[in-house]
Enzyme design. Sequence first.
Site, PDB file in Angstrom:
ATOM      1  N   ASP A   1       0.955  -1.160   0.270  1.00 24.76           N
ATOM      2  CA  ASP A   1       0.080   0.141  -0.384  1.00 24.76           C
ATOM      3  C   ASP A   1       0.792   1.279  -0.147  1.00 24.76           C
ATOM      4  O   ASP A   1       0.735   2.136   0.666  1.00 24.76           O
ATOM      5  CB  ASP A   1      -0.446  -0.095   1.247  1.00 24.76           C
ATOM      6  CG  ASP A   1      -1.784   0.987   1.301  1.00 24.76           C
ATOM      7  OD1 ASP A   1      -1.975   1.495   0.618  1.00 24.76           O
ATOM      8  OD2 ASP A   1      -2.604   1.885   2.559  1.00 24.76           O
ATOM      9  N   SER A   2       1.739   1.312  -1.166  1.00 25.49           N
ATOM     10  CA  SER A   2       2.374   2.535  -1.186  1.00 25.49           C
ATOM     11  C   SER A   2       2.448   2.873  -2.213  1.00 25.49           C
ATOM     12  O   SER A   2       3.806   3.710  -3.272  1.00 25.49           O
ATOM     13  CB  SER A   2       3.493   1.921  -0.585  1.00 25.49           C
ATOM     14  OG  SER A   2       3.957   1.137   0.545  1.00 25.49           O
TER      15      SER A   2
END
Length: 310
Positions: free
Chosen positions: A63-64
């Site tokens: 989740d980046s």
Amino acid sequence: MHHNHHTPTTAKTTMMRELLRSRSLGFLMEAHNGLSARIVEDVGFPGIWASGFSISTALGVRDSNEVSAGEVLDTVAYMADATRIPIMVDGDTGYGNFNNARRFVRQLCRLGVAGVCIEDKLFPKTNSFIGDRQPLADTDEFRGKIAACKDSQTDDDFCVIARVEALVSGFSLAEALGRAEAYRQAGADAVFIHSKRKDGKEVLAFAREWGRRSPLVITPTTYHRSVGVDTFERAGISTLIWANQNMRASMRAMREVSEEVFKKRRVSDVEQDLVPVQEVFDFLDYGELDDASRRYLPADPAPASRRDAS
């Protein structure tokens, strides 16, 4: 099937706006693909949270911002097609500057998505629950981003939610309130106040100071044990997001089945824990396709040559 109380002619954006503005606490449940979205609707939730964390995880990445805006839009398109209830999309930081963010909003409007949530961190973002003192966007720059999103939406009821990361990044309540007010004045339809403390106190303190200036959204991922939903409702919070439970449930279920089949070298032991194949057919309405085939296909589609061979 649970049917939403709105007629199909009510726009999803209008449904989302009503949900945010309602005096009673409304709930959004996380989904990350067409199937999970359809389950959330079928169970009876009034809306869906298309979580960036869950969509990334389902695609096997972090989740980046490892998933591009285009890949998120592809996933969300399946989710929107599969459901009649409104979807709030987790837009992270808007995939870049104001220009990327407003283009993302135009594409969401085209898909019939009801709203987007944009957070005041820097691109590429890091998941809020990792590390401390993550740098925040400049307030004025983020105000411009919100304004750009509102100016480029093609549906009047589309909702832009400004997510304030000040508390989760270790800044003061005053900083969080100042940012939230700036974003409200820039046109944000609601404020999402985020916190990773276990006691939920700073969120309730924020809600007290905020005083229903605009709808307030929270996700009690870390503090759901400490504070009950009625406390949030009394505090004037509009909408509560359950942010990642379906993704986490599916990870465990798939791992347990895979391990069991791998160990035993047979599926007979796990079959009773699985959804029957017929239920898949029923849930995704294969029956409708049968009916449609009778309507649209010729009665005897097989060409003569194939009939002779059989």
